[in-house]
Design a protein around this motif. Sequence first.
Motif, PDB file in Angstrom:
ATOM      1  N   THR A  47       0.813  -1.215   0.000  1.00 57.62           N
ATOM      2  CA  THR A  47       0.000   0.000   0.000  1.00 57.62           C
ATOM      3  C   THR A  47       0.849   1.268   0.000  1.00 57.62           C
ATOM      4  N   THR A  48       1.927   1.270   0.768  1.00 58.86           N
ATOM      5  CA  THR A  48       2.652   2.518   1.008  1.00 58.86           C
ATOM      6  C   THR A  48       3.054   3.290  -0.262  1.00 58.86           C
ATOM      7  N   PRO A  49       3.656   2.628  -1.284  1.00 58.41           N
ATOM      8  CA  PRO A  49       4.001   3.416  -2.477  1.00 58.41           C
ATOM      9  C   PRO A  49       2.769   3.992  -3.172  1.00 58.41           C
ATOM     10  N   LEU A  50       1.682   3.220  -3.203  1.00 60.77           N
ATOM     11  CA  LEU A  50       0.445   3.714  -3.824  1.00 60.77           C
ATOM     12  C   LEU A  50      -0.042   4.948  -3.084  1.00 60.77           C
ATOM     13  N   LEU A  51      -0.027   4.856  -1.765  1.00 57.86           N
ATOM     14  CA  LEU A  51      -0.556   5.936  -0.940  1.00 57.86           C
ATOM     15  C   LEU A  51       0.261   7.213  -1.140  1.00 57.86           C
ATOM     16  N   ILE A  52       1.593   7.081  -1.111  1.00 60.47           N
ATOM     17  CA  ILE A  52       2.441   8.279  -1.239  1.00 60.47           C
ATOM     18  C   ILE A  52       2.226   8.945  -2.595  1.00 60.47           C
ATOM     19  N   ALA A  53       2.256   8.132  -3.666  1.00 68.05           N
ATOM     20  CA  ALA A  53       2.095   8.711  -5.005  1.00 68.05           C
ATOM     21  C   ALA A  53       0.713   9.334  -5.161  1.00 68.05           C
ATOM     22  N   ALA A  54      -0.321   8.665  -4.647  1.00 76.18           N
ATOM     23  CA  ALA A  54      -1.683   9.158  -4.813  1.00 76.18           C
ATOM     24  C   ALA A  54      -1.908  10.442  -4.017  1.00 76.18           C
ATOM     25  N   LEU A  55      -1.284  10.543  -2.836  1.00 76.01           N
ATOM     26  CA  LEU A  55      -1.440  11.767  -2.045  1.00 76.01           C
ATOM     27  C   LEU A  55      -0.857  12.961  -2.805  1.00 76.01           C
ATOM     28  N   GLY A  56       0.294  12.745  -3.440  1.00 78.07           N
ATOM     29  CA  GLY A  56       0.891  13.817  -4.235  1.00 78.07           C
ATOM     30  C   GLY A  56      -0.025  14.238  -5.361  1.00 78.07           C
ATOM     31  N   GLU A  57      -0.570  13.240  -6.073  1.00 69.80           N
ATOM     32  CA  GLU A  57      -1.447  13.551  -7.199  1.00 69.80           C
ATOM     33  C   GLU A  57      -2.731  14.237  -6.721  1.00 69.80           C
ATOM     34  N   TYR A  92      -5.373   1.373   1.181  1.00 72.92           N
ATOM     35  CA  TYR A  92      -5.239   0.131   1.942  1.00 72.92           C
ATOM     36  C   TYR A  92      -6.163  -0.952   1.420  1.00 72.92           C
ATOM     37  N   PHE A  93      -7.344  -0.553   0.974  1.00 71.50           N
ATOM     38  CA  PHE A  93      -8.264  -1.511   0.362  1.00 71.50           C
ATOM     39  C   PHE A  93      -7.608  -2.144  -0.854  1.00 71.50           C
ATOM     40  N   PHE A  94      -6.990  -1.278  -1.669  1.00 70.08           N
ATOM     41  CA  PHE A  94      -6.386  -1.762  -2.895  1.00 70.08           C
ATOM     42  C   PHE A  94      -5.150  -2.618  -2.598  1.00 70.08           C
ATOM     43  N   GLY A  95      -4.354  -2.148  -1.616  1.00 66.87           N
ATOM     44  CA  GLY A  95      -3.180  -2.924  -1.234  1.00 66.87           C
ATOM     45  C   GLY A  95      -3.584  -4.303  -0.725  1.00 66.87           C
ATOM     46  N   TYR A 112      -8.436  -4.853  -9.734  1.00 72.43           N
ATOM     47  CA  TYR A 112      -8.920  -3.901 -10.737  1.00 72.43           C
ATOM     48  C   TYR A 112     -10.431  -3.974 -10.860  1.00 72.43           C
ATOM     49  N   ILE A 113     -10.938  -5.219 -10.828  1.00 75.58           N
ATOM     50  CA  ILE A 113     -12.397  -5.388 -10.895  1.00 75.58           C
ATOM     51  C   ILE A 113     -13.046  -4.739  -9.676  1.00 75.58           C
ATOM     52  N   ALA A 114     -12.410  -4.940  -8.506  1.00 79.54           N
ATOM     53  CA  ALA A 114     -12.949  -4.340  -7.280  1.00 79.54           C
ATOM     54  C   ALA A 114     -12.997  -2.818  -7.408  1.00 79.54           C
ATOM     55  N   THR A 115     -11.955  -2.234  -8.030  1.00 79.26           N
ATOM     56  CA  THR A 115     -11.931  -0.782  -8.210  1.00 79.26           C
ATOM     57  C   THR A 115     -13.085  -0.334  -9.084  1.00 79.26           C
ATOM     58  N   ILE A 116     -13.295  -1.051 -10.195  1.00 83.71           N
ATOM     59  CA  ILE A 116     -14.369  -0.658 -11.110  1.00 83.71           C
ATOM     60  C   ILE A 116     -15.714  -0.730 -10.404  1.00 83.71           C
TER      61      ILE A 116
END
Lengths: 511, 316
Positions: free
Chosen positions: B15-25, B256-259, B285-289
């Motif tokens: 999760t951590t890399p996703l979270l950091i990048a997404a917070l920036g975006e 965290y859900f995605f991770g 990905y399906i869960a995200t959609i």
Amino acid sequence: MVEGLVGEPLVRLHRIVKRFGPVLANDRIDLEIREGEIHALLGENGAGKSTLVKILDGLLQPTDGEILWQGNQVTLESPVAAAALGIGMVFQHFSLFEQMTVAENIAVSLPPDDSLQDLNVRIAAVGKRYGLALQPNRPVWTLSAGEKQRIEIVRALLREPKLLILDEPTSVLTPQEAETLFGTLRTLAEGGCALLYITHRLDEVKQLCSRATILRGGKVVAACDPREETVENLASLMVGSDVAGLRTATERKVGQMRFEMKNVSMRGEGSHGRALKNVSLGVRSRQILGIAGVAGNGQSELFAVMSGEWPVMKDQSILIDGQPVGHLGIEERRGRGAAFVPEERLGHAAVPRMSLSDNVVLSRQRTRSVVKDGLISRAGARALANSISVAFGVRKGRADPPASTLSGGNLQKFVVGREILRGPTLLIINQPTWGVDAGAAATIRQSLIDLALRGTGIIIISQDLDEIFAVSDMIAVIHDGTLSEPVGVTETNRDAIGLLMTGGKGAKHAA
Amino acid sequence: MDFAAAIMITVITATTPLLIAALGELVVEKSGVLNLGIEGMMATGAACGFAAAILTGSTFVGVAAAIMAGMALSAVFAFLVLGLAANQVASGLALTIGGIGLSGLIGAGFVGTTRQPVPRFEFPDLSAVELLKDFPYISEIAGVLQFVFGQDPFVYVSLVLAGGIFWFLGRSRAGLLLKAIGENQVSAHSLGLKVVWTRFLAILFGGACAGLAGAYLSLVYTPFWSPGMTAGRGWIALALVVFASWRPVRLLFGAYFFGAATVLQLHAQAASLGIPAQLLSAFPYIATIIALVIMSVGRTSIGAPASLGTPFVPDR
């Protein structure tokens, strides 16, 4: 106001020139505003008023000329610099953030060193002093146009301006709201604040202002005391020629029902839309039905339902010439003799980057000379575009320019002309002359009246009460998605309609 | 350490890399700019971070290099979309493609090199302390404490970042101005707010976050460098911002859900449940959609900044 009370010159614009490429928007303009006066800046669209005002607010830099503030030459390099001097601005198209609350909208405009701690208290204090009540925690998109304007004014007043500029402040207000605004403005002027009041509504100027400067084609053409001039005089100074009065038809005999809508309800579009509630209406041949209302009360939704942009569930609830069309889309309804002119010229009525002839094809696919056997006839489309331009006096730079290069008035004449020349039996038009100069507005209104004479039923949705009263036979008011019972134009007056516009008494199906 | 804790640690690491990048975006988009170049900035950050860490032997220098690399790339993007008012979608895509290419160039000499992952914090095992060892439930409490305080430093950085951005956007004046600029750039400009400057800072911040997220991949997650190691995480971060409807707290949970979804499908594959592996890989990905559809059906305010993606050119 007595002349003696008006104080020292506060700001002087001296030979201001502003050039955008080849266009000269302001040509050596002189303007002087004194403390405590309400000074009118008059002119048609494109006369250069907005440009001049943006220069005064620091949004634009003049190409040449100087600005004197209390006798000293100044450069206004940004709105922040202008605000620091004491220049406040109330924009015509509100500079508000719809998703944010009232207090947040005010907070963003305050200088960085200004504390936000007691902001709600200060908003309430200014509101009380000038009669501008606001609820600080409401999101802006839930507010009426009048309330939104109050935010703009309070925002400016919190900076305690010496000069307040108001750009067409009444264009979105009901007559009652405008009256309240005038009271506020007079209080401000009595307190010594100078006001620059931009408008093209001349009766307001006579009511409110002690001096007027009139612009035409980027130049000052006259400076006068509006209280001593007639409205006709001021109008001809603005336009540069006499504006033809409307020839209204005497006693048109109404014919059969052209269009009927029965108890249509529809939820609004998106989070900011307004739901239609049980709307019924009808228009007959040779009749013009005017629908008045403050913007955002369901006009767009009503137009979408009438035009077929949003088909309705029950086929029978919308009838054209007695035939059910509720399920049909726009093009099918056009096939039944209807024509539609939506509100936004650029993007809805016309594709901005496409040429006029291409724009003709878009709504005239059924015209034989334009589309034959599924193929577009370029020559036919151009010829039709040309005849529309000639018939409606559309001024354009080239033979077949992109729609976006035409001025607002010319493009509006073109899109209205495109529909009228089809000879429709039913015409539905939303805000026919919004943001259009007086000359073009007169042409469009006259053409609507003439079209009705030839047997067409017409529905006009408009925020402009003058327009509604000038052309309609019947008037109904839309408020909060509910339509009032239509009444004959001779059986009502502006005050009664104004009350209905704010949801006041007489609303038949009050929400 | 028991099985559940092991799974939770892998979830946190995913999760951590996703979270950091997404917070920036999130911050970038709140200012009204759409930067589709996260993937490229992450890739370059991963390569630069790894290269610098190997060359100097210092994790700190590696992380700093990754952040600088992300910011440098985002500055190019800012020049294009703010300076030249170029199309943001096209510029962002170019940044992704260019960034991935650049990462290959930088990382080419480091393929096959490995180094020790950034260590987790060590929290003492309280159940081993003489004084406390008879305390009831001491081993459980000690386990929880070791788990809570025993992650790698990036994890705490990401959480502090989430809290900080929540405070910045929701409570601070600067955050209010940033949101106003993203909401209506024309109004903001006419009120005298510095639209271009604010967006420039926001884009740099987004670049720094993407670079940091890249460093996490090459210095903690793997820890080595290989071409294409970001594996679409930049795009997932982008989707997370929409998924979270531009709200930091939702973003935290969404990440965290995605991770968790990513890790659980790996375990599901290992457990051989008879479901094709491809289908399980597709599960996050399906869960995200599905989540996106549920949200838009609910018709709650989606919350996208109104000026998102539109170039700003003041008339002068």
